[in-house]
Motif scaffolding. Structure first.
Motif, short mmCIF file in Angstrom:
data_model
loop_
_atom_site.label_atom_id
_atom_site.label_comp_id
_atom_site.label_asym_id
_atom_site.label_seq_id
_atom_site.Cartn_x
_atom_site.Cartn_y
_atom_site.Cartn_z
N TYR A 51 -8.10 -5.72 2.92
CA TYR A 51 -7.53 -4.48 3.46
C TYR A 51 -6.64 -4.78 4.66
CZ TYR A 51 -6.91 0.02 5.64
OH TYR A 51 -6.33 1.13 6.20
N ARG A 52 -7.06 -5.72 5.51
CA ARG A 52 -6.26 -6.07 6.69
C ARG A 52 -4.89 -6.59 6.28
NH1 ARG A 52 -9.59 -9.42 8.84
NH2 ARG A 52 -8.68 -11.37 8.09
N ARG A 53 -4.85 -7.37 5.23
CA ARG A 53 -3.57 -7.92 4.76
C ARG A 53 -2.66 -6.79 4.24
NH1 ARG A 53 -5.71 -11.28 1.52
NH2 ARG A 53 -6.01 -12.87 3.11
N LEU A 54 -3.24 -5.88 3.47
CA LEU A 54 -2.46 -4.77 2.93
C LEU A 54 -1.97 -3.86 4.05
CD1 LEU A 54 -1.57 -3.54 0.20
CD2 LEU A 54 -3.63 -2.12 0.29
N TRP A 55 -2.84 -3.56 5.01
CA TRP A 55 -2.47 -2.68 6.12
C TRP A 55 -1.40 -3.32 7.00
CZ3 TRP A 55 -2.98 -3.20 11.49
CH2 TRP A 55 -2.79 -2.03 12.24
N SER A 56 -1.52 -4.62 7.25
CA SER A 56 -0.54 -5.30 8.10
C SER A 56 0.85 -5.25 7.49
CB SER A 56 -0.96 -6.77 8.32
OG SER A 56 -2.22 -6.84 8.98
N SER A 57 0.94 -5.37 6.18
CA SER A 57 2.25 -5.31 5.54
C SER A 57 2.85 -3.92 5.67
CB SER A 57 2.13 -5.68 4.06
OG SER A 57 1.45 -4.67 3.32
N THR A 58 1.99 -2.90 5.75
CA THR A 58 2.48 -1.53 5.88
C THR A 58 3.19 -1.31 7.20
OG1 THR A 58 0.61 -0.81 4.53
CG2 THR A 58 1.79 0.90 5.72
N ILE A 59 2.78 -2.03 8.24
CA ILE A 59 3.43 -1.90 9.55
C ILE A 59 4.92 -2.19 9.43
CG2 ILE A 59 3.53 -2.84 11.89
CD1 ILE A 59 0.56 -3.47 11.67
N VAL A 60 5.26 -3.21 8.64
CA VAL A 60 6.66 -3.61 8.48
C VAL A 60 7.41 -2.62 7.59
CG1 VAL A 60 8.20 -5.44 7.70
CG2 VAL A 60 6.02 -6.03 8.79
N THR A 61 6.81 -2.30 6.44
CA THR A 61 7.52 -1.47 5.46
C THR A 61 7.59 -0.01 5.89
OG1 THR A 61 5.45 -1.23 4.21
CG2 THR A 61 6.98 -2.97 3.53
N ALA A 62 6.68 0.45 6.75
CA ALA A 62 6.73 1.84 7.20
C ALA A 62 8.03 2.11 7.95
CB ALA A 62 5.53 2.16 8.10
N VAL A 63 8.47 1.13 8.74
CA VAL A 63 9.73 1.27 9.47
C VAL A 63 10.91 1.02 8.53
CG1 VAL A 63 11.14 0.36 11.35
CG2 VAL A 63 8.67 0.62 11.66
N GLY A 64 10.81 -0.03 7.70
CA GLY A 64 11.91 -0.35 6.79
C GLY A 64 12.24 0.77 5.83
N SER A 65 11.22 1.44 5.29
CA SER A 65 11.47 2.53 4.35
C SER A 65 12.19 3.69 5.02
CB SER A 65 10.15 3.02 3.74
OG SER A 65 9.30 3.57 4.73
N GLN A 66 11.91 3.91 6.30
CA GLN A 66 12.59 4.99 7.02
C GLN A 66 14.05 4.65 7.30
OE1 GLN A 66 11.46 8.14 7.74
NE2 GLN A 66 9.85 7.46 6.36
N LEU A 67 14.37 3.36 7.39
CA LEU A 67 15.78 2.98 7.55
C LEU A 67 16.57 3.41 6.32
CD1 LEU A 67 15.50 -0.61 9.09
CD2 LEU A 67 15.77 1.57 10.27
N THR A 68 16.00 3.17 5.14
CA THR A 68 16.67 3.60 3.91
C THR A 68 16.69 5.12 3.81
OG1 THR A 68 16.14 1.58 2.69
CG2 THR A 68 16.51 3.56 1.38
N ALA A 69 15.60 5.78 4.25
CA ALA A 69 15.53 7.24 4.20
C ALA A 69 16.62 7.88 5.06
CB ALA A 69 14.15 7.72 4.66
N VAL A 70 17.04 7.21 6.11
CA VAL A 70 18.14 7.70 6.94
C VAL A 70 19.48 7.29 6.34
CG1 VAL A 70 19.26 7.46 9.20
CG2 VAL A 70 16.78 7.73 9.07
N ALA A 71 19.56 6.06 5.83
CA ALA A 71 20.83 5.53 5.35
C ALA A 71 21.37 6.28 4.14
CB ALA A 71 20.69 4.04 5.02
N VAL A 72 20.49 6.65 3.21
CA VAL A 72 20.97 7.31 1.98
C VAL A 72 21.65 8.64 2.27
CG1 VAL A 72 20.26 8.36 -0.21
CG2 VAL A 72 19.36 6.12 0.45
N PRO A 73 21.00 9.60 2.96
CA PRO A 73 21.72 10.86 3.25
C PRO A 73 22.93 10.66 4.14
CG PRO A 73 19.61 10.79 4.39
CD PRO A 73 19.61 9.65 3.43
N LYS A 74 22.87 9.70 5.06
CA LYS A 74 24.00 9.43 5.92
C LYS A 74 25.20 8.95 5.11
CE LYS A 74 26.48 8.01 9.50
NZ LYS A 74 27.50 8.92 10.04
N GLN A 75 24.96 8.04 4.17
CA GLN A 75 26.05 7.52 3.35
C GLN A 75 26.62 8.61 2.44
OE1 GLN A 75 25.10 4.10 0.95
NE2 GLN A 75 27.21 3.79 0.30
N ILE A 76 25.74 9.44 1.87
CA ILE A 76 26.21 10.52 1.00
C ILE A 76 27.06 11.51 1.79
CG2 ILE A 76 25.45 12.55 -0.32
CD1 ILE A 76 23.10 10.87 -1.31
#
Length: 443
Positions: A51-76
């Motif tokens: 669980y620690r390994r899975l949770w730790s990876s979420t720390i990175v992807t939680a921010v990364g996914s929001q970068l795409t969530a901002v980039a897509v509507p911005k680009q459109i």
């Protein structure tokens, strides 16, 4: 009275190593401590390596996914200069999400969930890489962006049920609220940090690189999932194919277990009637214009996630709660009252305070609804329950956007917000009185 049943626990370091027994009773019991430590976040699930390994990876992807969530509507918007196209793109991702989340839940109940997580996380990473390539290549095609967005949401719909259903196989049952709080806190933190970071990075490195950062972050998740233990269907589970029949079985299972049905209805009530985000731009431009429209808009959007993060940081009491049904009921009622208070507030900072309280209440509701789904359902049904959960969580706020936008135009934004909040309280109390299964549920 519904009571949860014990779930087997996998705590191995990797998929090739033997799996030790569940933690001893003293390890698995409620956290101890005095003073503030009784309130601080319960981190016992992090003692489980998988669980620690899975949770730790979420720390990175939680921010990364929001970068795409901002980039897509911005680009459109940069391509079309139209908010209507931005809204259309959002809807383009909704149907694939619904279809593949329901199907993904059935798939998660028929195959090794670790294998499914590997496949889908690689798919999401490849999609992010394709986002980067089209941006770097200057394709400037809204249709290409919408197709990629639909692909991304389809992979995410397949991924989310398997990921959430796996948690009950990684930590002891009494630690499920704590595990949900840890995961939800990280995701909510990403919703605050990610958009702020995107706003800083776009002028410095450009929009295309946001997609690339997200793709690289997803590589961390792929590695973390690779190191998980194998999570095949439990012994004795019938081998079957994932199809329409299995999806229908999931809905039939929900209809026969009222506590599961009520947990979904509680979230639908809270989100559809009480999520006023569609009115934030109008409120920022009219009600809170004197504070600065930009400041007001940013604060309104950030307040709910900030409240949720604070709730997660002080979630130690979650692990001591046994009446999970009452925790959900109280949280939904508190959400409704806080939203009504937000609608009545003419001061921006007081309004943001009410939204933060609403975010804290939403965190509590999310944690205990997730715990109910993982503990009240059998392992062979957990994937399908999480598929429905994904659809409810993703679809409710989108329905709320339509409802609040229409009501705001007809009655004014503040009246729509107050009315929605009070409707949440009335509907939740009526449901609780009419069907006692949720209030009786405990572990």
């Amino acid at each position: 009275m519904y009571r949860a049943t014990r779930t087997p626990v996998d705590t191995s370091e990797s998929s090739t190593e033997p799996q030790p027994q569940a933690p001893a009773a003293e390890e698995a019991g409620a956290p101890t401590g005095r003073g503030w430590r009784r309130w601080a976040m319960d981190t016992r699930p992090l003692r489980v390596p998988a669980y620690r390994r899975l949770w730790s990876s979420t720390i990175v992807t939680a921010v990364g996914s929001q970068l795409t969530a901002v980039a897509v509507p911005k680009q459109i918007y940069d391509i079309t200069h139209s908010s209507a196209w931005v809204g259309a793109a959002s809807l383009a991702g909704l149907l694939p999400l619904i279809v593949f989340a329901l199907w993904g839940g059935a798939v998660a109940d028929t195959m090794d969930r670790r294998k499914l997580l590997l496949i889908t996380n690689i798919g999401i990473a490849v999609t992010s890489l394709l986002f980067w390539l089209q941006a770097v290549g200057g394709l400037d095609s809204v249709w290409a962006l919408m197709v990629l967005l639909a692909m991304q949401q389809a992979f995410w719909g397949l991924n989310a049920p398997a990921r959430n259903a796996s948690i009950a196989r990684l930590v002891p049952e009494e630690q499920l609220p704590a595990a949900n709080a840890l995961g939800s806190t990280v995701m909510q933190t990403g919703q605050v940090v990610g958009p702020l970071l995107a706003g800083v990075l776009i002028p410095v490195i450009g929009l295309p690189e946001l997609y690339l950062i997200d793709a690289l972050a997803l590589c961390v998740t792929v590695w973390a999932v690779y190191r998980l233990p194998s999570l095949p269907p439990l012994a004795g589970t019938a081998v079957r194919r994932a199809g329409v029949r299995q999806i229908a079985e999931g809905f039939h299972y929900i209809s026969r277990h009222k506590v599961l049905l009520l947990s979904f209805l509680a979230d639908i009530i809270a989100m559809v009637f009480g999520m006023p985000r569609a009115l934030f731009p109008q409120l920022a431009a009219q009600t809170y214009e004197s504070y600065g429209e930009g400041l007001a808009l940013g604060l309104l959007f950030a307040a709910i996630p900030i409240g949720a993060v604070l709730g997660g940081l002080f979630s130690g009491t979650f692990s001591r709660a046994r009446r999970h049904g009452w925790m959900v009921i109280g949280a939904v009622v508190a959400w409704g009252l806080a939203i009504a208070g937000f609608g009545l507030s003419g001061n921006l900072w007081i309004a943001a305070g009410f939204l933060a309280v609403a975010g804290l209440a939403d965190m509590v509701s999310m944690v205990f609804r997730g715990a109910i789904l993982l503990s009240a359902a059998t392992d062979e049904m957990r994937g399908r329950m999480q598929g429905v959960f994904t659809v409810v969580v993703a679809g409710g706020p989108r329905l709320a956007d339509v409802l609040h936008g229409t009501a705001g135009s007809a009655f004014g934004p503040r009246a729509a917000v107050v009315g929605g909040g009070l409707l949440v309280v009335a509907a939740m109390l009526a449901l609780t009185a009419a069907v006692p299964a949720l209030r009786r549920y405990r572990i």
